[in-house]
Design an enzyme around this catalytic site. Structure first.
Site, PDB file in Angstrom:
ATOM      1  N   GLY A 168       0.781  -1.235   0.000  1.00 52.82           N
ATOM      2  CA  GLY A 168       0.000   0.000   0.000  1.00 52.82           C
ATOM      3  C   GLY A 168       0.808   1.277   0.000  1.00 52.82           C
ATOM      4  N   GLY A 184      -1.177  -7.611   1.551  1.00 55.36           N
ATOM      5  CA  GLY A 184      -0.750  -8.796   2.285  1.00 55.36           C
ATOM      6  C   GLY A 184      -0.254  -9.917   1.403  1.00 55.36           C
TER       7      GLY A 184
END
Length: 396
Positions: free
Chosen positions: A354, A377
């Protein structure tokens, strides 16, 4: 290269194609504020509909505890319709009569978004009865959501064992890019790992020292390594309790022949705010009331020198507090340098996470990198060397 089936292997004509996509995008007041993930799935949808397939899209949104109108996918169907340039229907559930009736009305080449899979507890539990209910809506399963491939959920993994399973275009591109970067890379390989804490990236660092030739440790986590070497870091973000861990990583890197690059200078300030009074100094000259908020120009020059000798670059995490000027300078400068090397054909560059995507967009170079992953993730777990259930289920 991982052997998995792609859309090129599938007969899609007149088939109901269940497509796991990621519509979990940022929204404000019912409007999408970042359409990156919407644009990423368009090639897969078009590949299906152009062959006369019926595209039935599955996705989660948020973390609802049961049905929650505020987390409905209805607005995303409209947003996708605008991106796709053709009608996108919406069903008020992803299983049961509402879903069955909506899918049965689809004609060849049409698209429908089913309601949030997480409105049902069976999704995250990968419950067999929920998997069966989803599978009854399709003839073929396509996973185009690498960003959720680290989860063993019904729509991300369970369906791949019930229906003929294929990778979508975005998934295919992601796996190929990451495989080229870490599994079969052109060497030397240089990795940039930044961010605030060592504790969140221990497995990542442990895996990378065995796989890359040069590891640049940046951001707040670099302070922990500097402190472990006996340097005073003032009020900088630092996990002093992980000093032994940092020293152990340095030893493992040395044993593996991986060169570690740490900051040699930094941009220092006494306040954590944009445009705070600041100075540049060596890492041996940090005052007790100062914080290291960015890498300094000597560090940037050293990193650029290492980049000049690299063939593959993997990037996760910024060099400093890039959200605030002037502490974005190192991240922006290095990102633009990698972009330049990529445009010149001198390196293959893969970035993800991110903060990393936001930093590259801030630097205006996201389009220059060979591949920028929208996954968070899943991207990290791949870099950590973990098997991703959603990818493993697609193996031939």
């Amino acid at each position: 290269m991982i052997a998995f089936r792609t859309l090129d292997d599938a007969d899609l004509a007149h088939k109901r194609v269940l497509v796991r996509v990621d519509l979990n995008v940022p929204m404000e007041s019912g409007r999408v504020t970042d359409d990156t993930r919407l644009r990423a799935i368009l090639p897969t949808i078009r590949a299906i509909t152009d062959q006369g397939g019926k595209a039935v899209l599955l996705s989660h949104f948020g973390r609802p505890k049961g049905r929650d109108a505020s987390q409905s996918l209805a607005p995303l169907a409209k947003a996708l319709e605008a991106q796709l340039g053709r009608k996108v229907s919406f069903a008020e559930d992803c299983v049961g009569d509402a879903a069955q009736n909506a899918v049965s009305r689809l004609a060849a080449g049409e698209v429908i978004v089913l309601e949030n899979t997480r409105f049902h507890a069976g999704e995250e539990k990968n419950a067999p009865d929920f998997v069966d209910a989803l599978a009854s809506l399709g003839d073929i399963y396509v996973n185009d959501s690498f960003s959720t491939a680290h989860r063993s959920h019904a729509s991300t993994e369970g369906l791949a064992h019930k229906l003929p399973a294929y990778a979508g275009r975005s998934m295919e591109g992601e796996i190929e890019a990451l495989t080229k970067a870490l599994e079969a890379p052109a060497r030397p390989v240089l990795a940039v790992v930044g961010g605030s804490k060592v504790s969140t990236k221990l497995e990542l660092l442990g895996n990378l020292v065995r796989k890359v030739d040069v590891l640049v440790i940046a951001g707040g986590m670099a302070n922990t390594f500097l402190a472990a070497q006996g340097k005073k870091v003032g009020k900088s973000l630092c996990e002093h309790d992980l000093a032994d861990t940092a020293r152990d990583i340095l030893k493992k890197a040395e044993a593996a022949g991986c060169e570690i690059v740490l900051p040699v200078d930094a941009v220092l300030a006494s306040e954590f705010r944009a445009n705070a009074p600041h100075r540049v100094a060596g890492v041996d000259d940090v005052g007790e009331n100062e914080m290291m908020l960015d890498a300094g120009p000597q560090t940037v020059a050293r990193v650029e020198e290492k980049l000049d000798g690299a063939k593959t670059v993997v990037w996760n995490g910024p060099f400093g507090a890039f959200e605030m000027a002037p502490f974005d300078a190192a991240t922006v400068t290095v990102a633009r340098y990698v972009g330049k090397l990529t445009r010149e054909g001198r390196v293959l560059s893969v970035a993800g996470g991110g903060d990393t995507v936001a930093a590259l967009n801030h630097a205006g170079v996201a389009e220059d990198f060979s591949y920028v992953s929208t996954a968070g993730g899943a991207f990290l777990e791949w870099l950590e060397g973990k098997a991703l259930p959603g990818v493993e289920a697609l193996r031939r």
